[in-house]
Design an enzyme around this catalytic site. Sequence first.
Site, PDB file in Angstrom:
ATOM      1  CD1 TRP A  75      -6.511   5.379   5.940  1.00 18.57           C
ATOM      2  CD2 TRP A  75      -6.748   6.624   7.774  1.00 18.57           C
ATOM      3  NE1 TRP A  75      -7.212   4.629   6.867  1.00 18.57           N
ATOM      4  CE2 TRP A  75      -7.360   5.361   7.996  1.00 18.57           C
ATOM      5  CE3 TRP A  75      -6.790   7.574   8.797  1.00 18.57           C
ATOM      6  CZ2 TRP A  75      -7.991   5.021   9.187  1.00 18.57           C
ATOM      7  CZ3 TRP A  75      -7.420   7.238   9.987  1.00 18.57           C
ATOM      8  CH2 TRP A  75      -8.001   5.982  10.182  1.00 18.57           C
ATOM      9  CG  ASP A  76      -7.873   4.686   2.618  1.00 11.92           C
ATOM     10  OD1 ASP A  76      -6.672   4.961   2.629  1.00 11.92           O
ATOM     11  OD2 ASP A  76      -8.290   3.517   2.659  1.00 11.92           O
ATOM     12  CD  GLU A 135      -5.750  -1.697  -0.060  1.00 15.78           C
ATOM     13  OE1 GLU A 135      -6.429  -1.989   0.938  1.00 15.78           O
ATOM     14  OE2 GLU A 135      -4.685  -1.039   0.009  1.00 15.78           O
TER      15      GLU A 135
END
Length: 430
Positions: free
Chosen positions: A45-46, A267
């Site tokens: 993910w990220d 974020e």
Amino acid sequence: MPTHSAYRTTPWTREQAAALHRRDGVVTPVIYPPERKLDPELHIWDTWLVRDRNGEIADIGGYRAIVALTAPSGLLPGKRHDVATLRYFYSADGREWETGGRVFPETEPLGQRQWAGSTVRLEGESLVVYYTAAGDETHDELTYSQRIAAATGGRIHADDDGVHIEGPFTHETILRPDGERYETEQQSRGMIYTFRDPWYWEDDGEVYLLIEGNTPVPEGSDRCDGDPAQQEFNGNVGIAHSPTGDPTDFELMDPLVDAVCVNQELERPHLVTRDGRYYLFISSHKHTFAPGLDGFDALYGFVSDDLFGPYEPLNGDGLVVTNPENAPFQSYSWLAFGHDEEILVTSFFNYFDYDRPSLDDVGFLPEEEQFRRFGGTLAPTVRLRVDGTETEIVGELNHGHIPLPDEPLPERFDERIARLADEQARDRSY
């Protein structure tokens, strides 16, 4: 100290955020699973690019590299943040990616697990890795404390076998919230507090880190017209400056942008410069908007003529890229970077074939459905046209396609949709 001591933090106001709505130019097409995940053994993910200190994507012996949060793909997707580990991947053509391995194979990083950050090649092969040390490693139970960490002493290089990140690294905590400009965990009054996502940036010879934080709002404050429910939503984009230029020596400054009364989590803040302007991007969730506001899981952005603002929301309300209404959580954690005249945006393939109003409902699905509906790999790359304070989606590339510096982009509006149409045409010909 840079000559910006008199700047004022720019607010993202409720009036601006109240205008948020899906419209042409900000909504991506529905995403379908790729033929092959980047690594079937991992949830990915990220993700962020390994960059040089001037902000450009690093050329590592003819390769480029990315770093991502990862977890074993056999783990229930909703549990992945509890064991997040940094791994790197590399590609010679920006399309096919190889798994390199753990970023810290020889040393133990700080925290119970590692959340997002940035990775910068300095002189030669020298590498500094900024990350969020999440959880207190001295505790047996899982905790949610957060601090900014840096790992130095490693190097990145390439040979006939690909790209290698090697240690040993030295890990140290370089920033903690101060309780005055950046809320501590003990001060947090509502949703999980944030002090994470360090992003390295050099500007006019000065060295900075951008940070996701929260602005302290004491009980009894008159902010948000004194509404305590709104005051719990107090996200900001923070910044720290290195007075010595040392990439591990930083001092906190006032936030660049705050979203008190608007949003709890701004974020993964990061910057792209275009035509002398600073484009500041953040990701945020539908559920982190304050009561009375309707936002989306989306990439939001702001623009200024100066690093220290004032910043104006792009497109009037800040919305730059979001998912379609019938697939509202299909991608997340967007990262923008410049390519030729466009800005490209990567993200990860999140929950698809899922149109319930909240991600909280994922846990009610049978486990096999939770696995099936989680992408866990790179999403299609979005193409943005940027004109001053306005942006527009002008196409998409394939899953995980990060073009090489001199690679021309396809003339067709949407490389990914064109590929799917070609495949469907071939299927009909049989």
